[in-house]
Design a protein around this motif. Structure first.
Motif, PDB file in Angstrom:
ATOM      1  N   LEU A  35       0.768  -0.968   0.104  1.00 30.81           N
ATOM      2  CA  LEU A  35       0.047  -0.166  -0.746  1.00 30.81           C
ATOM      3  C   LEU A  35       0.982   0.926   0.432  1.00 30.81           C
ATOM      4  O   LEU A  35       1.850   1.439   0.554  1.00 30.81           O
ATOM      5  N   PRO A  37       1.087   5.042  -1.840  1.00 32.71           N
ATOM      6  CA  PRO A  37       0.867   7.056  -2.786  1.00 32.71           C
ATOM      7  C   PRO A  37       1.804   6.031  -4.632  1.00 32.71           C
ATOM      8  O   PRO A  37       2.527   5.000  -4.596  1.00 32.71           O
ATOM      9  N   SER A  38       0.552   6.129  -5.562  1.00 31.79           N
ATOM     10  CA  SER A  38       1.316   7.011  -7.163  1.00 31.79           C
ATOM     11  C   SER A  38       2.851   6.988  -6.399  1.00 31.79           C
ATOM     12  O   SER A  38       3.079   8.305  -6.242  1.00 31.79           O
ATOM     13  N   CYS A  40       5.476   5.070  -5.385  1.00 33.16           N
ATOM     14  CA  CYS A  40       6.197   5.504  -4.149  1.00 33.16           C
ATOM     15  C   CYS A  40       6.467   3.855  -4.277  1.00 33.16           C
ATOM     16  O   CYS A  40       8.071   3.201  -3.420  1.00 33.16           O
ATOM     17  N   LYS A  42       5.616   0.556  -5.366  1.00 29.76           N
ATOM     18  CA  LYS A  42       5.234  -1.041  -4.883  1.00 29.76           C
ATOM     19  C   LYS A  42       4.150  -2.116  -6.718  1.00 29.76           C
ATOM     20  O   LYS A  42       5.120  -2.926  -6.836  1.00 29.76           O
ATOM     21  N   GLU A 165      -3.655  -3.119  -8.494  1.00 26.45           N
ATOM     22  CA  GLU A 165      -5.212  -1.981  -8.760  1.00 26.45           C
ATOM     23  C   GLU A 165      -5.724  -2.943  -9.277  1.00 26.45           C
ATOM     24  O   GLU A 165      -6.518  -2.102 -10.323  1.00 26.45           O
ATOM     25  N   HIS A 198      -3.349   1.581  -3.472  1.00 23.80           N
ATOM     26  CA  HIS A 198      -3.468   2.866  -3.152  1.00 23.80           C
ATOM     27  C   HIS A 198      -4.561   3.141  -2.169  1.00 23.80           C
ATOM     28  O   HIS A 198      -4.713   3.661  -1.600  1.00 23.80           O
ATOM     29  N   GLN A 200      -6.443   2.350   0.852  1.00 25.50           N
ATOM     30  CA  GLN A 200      -6.131   1.717   2.118  1.00 25.50           C
ATOM     31  C   GLN A 200      -7.894   0.690   2.494  1.00 25.50           C
ATOM     32  O   GLN A 200      -7.429  -0.061   3.032  1.00 25.50           O
ATOM     33  N   LYS A 214       6.918   4.240   1.353  1.00 28.37           N
ATOM     34  CA  LYS A 214       6.745   5.532   0.734  1.00 28.37           C
ATOM     35  C   LYS A 214       7.988   6.264   0.087  1.00 28.37           C
ATOM     36  O   LYS A 214       9.490   4.858   0.478  1.00 28.37           O
TER      37      LYS A 214
END
Length: 355
Positions: A35, A37-38, A40, A42, A165, A198, A200, A214
């Motif tokens: 998890l 933000p865009s 980061c 992942k 996603e 992203h 939660q 992050k």
């Protein structure tokens, strides 16, 4: 017992480090979400696990199989990793029927026709697509197309399911429906899941554990409950659930700038922050009560907005020149816009302002 292992995994694009020395382990049958933000790191991490991206450093293991290691010059291609992959875009072929979409990866593996049919029909039954098997995916809803993608991934009997996603392009009602279908499939078939999102609420609903990232760096790995109740830092607090932050000055006493009301004496700092001058007082909108103006533990403010959101009422409270949100049940009688109020923070958190 760990099943998927990432050991010191790093990915650099030129001078930019997208993933920095990432270490984690996933158990057999565990749903593990990444998890953040865009940007980061992942999705880059998921692509390295899948074999679509080379590692700059580190190793990826599944069980006792080494899949990627630049130092050992070892690389197993994606088609030999036995991973199911479901993307944000549905990635279904409109010129093939639903049945042929699901059967396609089995044909690539050159399985015999009887086994292809058995696996395909089993996957279609598991995803409630048997009645649509002869149709083009173009005739299905977004949720139907995503079921086709899930069925195709299930048909190969994957060791691990990688989901990038997968629900973000669906409407809210379908997203909620599909997340529980994914969880049901995982529990039925027992495969491990690495789930990138992203959102939660998706991560909290699906996961056994969550990794919060992050800028390519792990911030916390824990169960959804522990991450919500014991966030490791200000970033994690802000990213999991709704959050309030009030800037507080500490010059021996705690002061809210431009605030004339009282600062509750119960707002004591944790020892690690005693010497910090600039602080953030954090709280959850759902963990705040209205109290009387005479309550010495009340934080004084004025209601600037009151919005009815179905089962809850969302308040905006101005405290000095800062704002907080409070959410209460619609059955609770609360103050009206323009009225003074006092707030009791049930579970305040403290962070350094720059944390």
């Amino acid at each position: 017992m760990s099943y998927v292992r990432l050991v010191n995994v790093t990915k650099r694009f030129g001078d930019v480090t997208a993933v920095d020395n990432l270490n984690y382990e996933i158990g057999k049958g565990e749903c593990f979400s990444m998890l953040g933000p865009s940007g980061c790191g992942k999705t880059t991490t998921l692509r390295m696990v899948a074999g679509f991206e080379d590692l700059s450093d580190g190793e990826v293991w599944v069980g006792d199989r080494l899949l990627s290691s630049p130092k050992k010059n070892h690389y197993v291609p994606p088609e030999k990793r036995n991973f199911g992959m479901v993307f944000q875009a549905f990635a279904v072929w409109p010129h093939l029927s639903v049945y042929e979409n699901v059967a396609f990866p089995l044909r690539i593996r050159k399985l015999d026709e009887k086994e292809i049919d058995q696996r395909t029909m089993d996957a279609l039954k598991a995803t409630n697509l048997v009645k649509a098997k002869d149709e083009s995916p173009d005739f299905l809803s977004g949720g139907g197309k995503q079921r086709v993608a899930l069925a195709r991934a299930l048909a190969i009997n994957p060791d691990v399911m990688l989901l990038d996603e997968p629900l973000s392009s669906l409407d809210p009602h379908l997203r909620e429906e599909m997340r529980f279908e994914i969880k049901d499939l995982q529990q039925k078939y027992g495969f491990s899941i690495i789930y990138v999102t992203h959102d939660q609420s998706e991560a909290m609903a699906l996961s056994d554990r969550i990794l919060v990232m992050k800028l390519g760096v792990v911030q916390q790995i824990d169960t959804p409950l522990n991450i919500y109740n014991n966030p490791a830092n200000k970033f994690v607090f802000s990213f999991i659930g709704l959050s309030n932050f009030l800037s507080v000055k500490n010059d021996g006493s705690l002061v809210l700038p431009n605030h004339e009301g009282n600062i509750p004496q119960s707002f004591t700092l944790p020892e690690r922050l005693v010497g910090e001058a600039d602080l953030s007082l954090a709280s959850r909108p759902s963990e705040i009560d209205f109290t009387t103006m005479e309550d010495p533990e009340g934080l004084h403010g004025v209601v600037t907005r009151k919005a009815f959101l179905g089962e809850i009422v969302d308040y905006q409270i101005k405290i000095g020149d800062q704002f907080m949100r409070v959410q209460k049940s619609r059955r609770d009688k609360g103050p009206e816009p323009g009225e003074n109020c006092a707030l009791h923070l049930l579970r305040p958190f403290w962070y350094a302002e720059n944390e």
